[in-house]
Each structure stands twice: as structure tokens, then as C-alpha cells.
Design a protein around this motif. Structure first.
Motif, PDB file in Angstrom:
ATOM      1  N   ALA A 112      -0.146  -4.748  -5.827  1.00 29.84           N
ATOM      2  CA  ALA A 112       0.258  -3.346  -5.713  1.00 29.84           C
ATOM      3  C   ALA A 112      -0.984  -2.468  -5.629  1.00 29.84           C
ATOM      4  N   ASN A 113      -1.015  -1.581  -4.639  1.00 28.97           N
ATOM      5  CA  ASN A 113      -2.068  -0.586  -4.549  1.00 28.97           C
ATOM      6  C   ASN A 113      -1.539   0.702  -5.175  1.00 28.97           C
ATOM      7  N   ARG A 114      -2.087   1.037  -6.323  1.00 33.03           N
ATOM      8  CA  ARG A 114      -1.625   2.184  -7.101  1.00 33.03           C
ATOM      9  C   ARG A 114      -0.144   2.009  -7.426  1.00 33.03           C
ATOM     10  N   ALA A 148      -1.184  -8.509  -9.308  1.00 35.24           N
ATOM     11  CA  ALA A 148      -2.359  -7.704  -9.608  1.00 35.24           C
ATOM     12  C   ALA A 148      -2.107  -6.271  -9.150  1.00 35.24           C
ATOM     13  N   VAL A 149      -2.958  -5.367  -9.654  1.00 30.50           N
ATOM     14  CA  VAL A 149      -2.883  -3.958  -9.273  1.00 30.50           C
ATOM     15  C   VAL A 149      -4.259  -3.520  -8.795  1.00 30.50           C
ATOM     16  N   VAL A 150      -4.278  -2.771  -7.700  1.00 31.16           N
ATOM     17  CA  VAL A 150      -5.514  -2.166  -7.212  1.00 31.16           C
ATOM     18  C   VAL A 150      -5.463  -0.672  -7.533  1.00 31.16           C
ATOM     19  N   PHE A 151      -6.517  -0.195  -8.169  1.00 27.01           N
ATOM     20  CA  PHE A 151      -6.668   1.242  -8.423  1.00 27.01           C
ATOM     21  C   PHE A 151      -7.641   1.746  -7.370  1.00 27.01           C
ATOM     22  N   GLU A 152      -7.088   2.150  -6.223  1.00 26.36           N
ATOM     23  CA  GLU A 152      -7.916   2.663  -5.125  1.00 26.36           C
ATOM     24  C   GLU A 152      -8.452   4.039  -5.495  1.00 26.36           C
ATOM     25  N   ALA A 153      -9.707   4.274  -5.137  1.00 33.91           N
ATOM     26  CA  ALA A 153     -10.376   5.547  -5.422  1.00 33.91           C
ATOM     27  C   ALA A 153     -10.386   5.822  -6.924  1.00 33.91           C
ATOM     28  N   VAL A 202       0.782  -1.236   0.000  1.00 31.00           N
ATOM     29  CA  VAL A 202       0.000   0.000   0.000  1.00 31.00           C
ATOM     30  C   VAL A 202       0.814   1.285   0.000  1.00 31.00           C
ATOM     31  N   THR A 203       2.085   1.252   0.178  1.00 32.35           N
ATOM     32  CA  THR A 203       2.853   2.495   0.263  1.00 32.35           C
ATOM     33  C   THR A 203       3.770   2.702  -0.936  1.00 32.35           C
ATOM     34  N   LEU A 204       3.429   2.123  -2.049  1.00 25.87           N
ATOM     35  CA  LEU A 204       4.283   2.241  -3.234  1.00 25.87           C
ATOM     36  C   LEU A 204       4.298   3.645  -3.825  1.00 25.87           C
ATOM     37  N   ASP A 205       3.340   4.473  -3.469  1.00 28.00           N
ATOM     38  CA  ASP A 205       3.289   5.840  -3.988  1.00 28.00           C
ATOM     39  C   ASP A 205       4.165   6.807  -3.212  1.00 28.00           C
ATOM     40  N   VAL A 206       4.938   6.333  -2.273  1.00 30.73           N
ATOM     41  CA  VAL A 206       5.768   7.211  -1.455  1.00 30.73           C
ATOM     42  C   VAL A 206       6.707   8.057  -2.311  1.00 30.73           C
ATOM     43  N   GLN A 207       7.156   7.523  -3.440  1.00 33.07           N
ATOM     44  CA  GLN A 207       8.081   8.288  -4.275  1.00 33.07           C
ATOM     45  C   GLN A 207       7.397   9.467  -4.946  1.00 33.07           C
TER      46      GLN A 207
END
Length: 146
Positions: A42-44, A58-63, A9-14
Motif C-alpha cells: 500500500a502506498n499511503r 507492507a506500507v510505503v510512506f511516499e514523501a 498507489v491510489t488508495l488515498d482516493v477516498q
């Protein structure tokens, strides 16, 4: 330990701290061989997906269609809605043999918002789940929400 995979869930930190990109990629690169029989979802993480897509399942596109902010549920509009469409197209091109899951938020009693989110996800070929922001209620017809 009883888990069949990891939800990353924290892959967007970059997006906030660009210097972390190599470390995020390295983390996923090390996880795959350490957990060869586990699901990695992967979440986002749109900014690193190109580098890690061979390693995840798989990939989750949250929101994707709706979100929760300041105590209310809303749908994306204007430039934000266009951004989600562009990201959807990117995911479809990148994830040719991996499922894409849309996770949207709506109040349990808001059938219209739930239906809109499910239909939009289906239109893009995504698997859909719509629930309240706390994810503490399952809609009727789900595994234990009937």
C-alpha cells in the motif's frame, strides 16, 4: 504474468471522494485471496489502512521527509512535518509486523537532502529510498546504481 506483487498507489482516493472508501476496501479484500502468493504493498492510504492492514504485506510512506513540487525539491516544515510525524506514529502502531518503507525525493546531486531523508526514516525505523521525482536514477550502492 511475471509480476510478484502489486503496488497499490491510489488508495488515498477516498481523501478526495469519501464515498469511494467502501470500494477501495472491497478491492483490496478481493485482491488478497485472488493473489495469495503475491506481495500487496500500500502506498499511503492512511484512511483505509485500519481496514486493510491484515491483507497487505507492507506500507510505503511516499514523501515522508521530502517532496517535489513546482519544479523543486523541498522538505516538510511546521504543521506538515508534524503531520508526517503523527502519521509515522500511527503506522508504527498499526504495522507491528509489516515493513514500513519511506520513499523520499531529492536531486541526484543533493547529498544533504538525501542524507536527511535517510536519517529521518531510520530514526522512525523505516526502510528508506531517496531518489529523483521521476525515479529514473538509482543512488550509488543500490542494486544497479553502483
Amino acid at each position: 504474468k511475471g509480476f510478484s506483487g502489486l503496488f497499490l498507489v491510489t488508495l488515498d482516493v477516498q481523501d478526495i471522494y469519501p464515498a469511494t472508501r467502501p470500494g477501495v476496501i472491497q478491492l483490496v479484500t478481493r485482491l488478497r485471496p485472488a493473489l495469495p502468493n503475491s506481495l500487496l504493498i500500500a502506498n499511503r492510504g492512511f484512511a483505509v489502512l485500519d481496514a486493510i492492514i491484515p491483507l497487505i504485506d507492507a506500507v510505503v510512506f511516499e514523501a515522508f521527509t521530502s517532496y517535489f513540487d513546482d519544479g523543486r525539491y523541498a522538505t516538510w516544515e511546521g504543521a506538515d512535518l508534524l503531520w508526517t510525524d503523527n502519521q509515522a506514529a500511527y503506522l508504527q502502531a498499526l504495522c507491528t509486523n509489516r515493513p514500513i518503507l519511506a520513499l523520499d525525493y531529492a536531486a541526484p546531486e543533493d547529498d544533504a537532502l538525501q542524507r536527511l531523508a535517510r536519517q529521518r526514516a531510520q530514526h522512525h525505523g523505516f526502510h528508506s529510498f531517496v531518489g529523483p521525482f521521476g525515479l529514473d536514477w538509482l543512488p550509488p550502492g543500490t542494486a544497479t546504481g553502483s
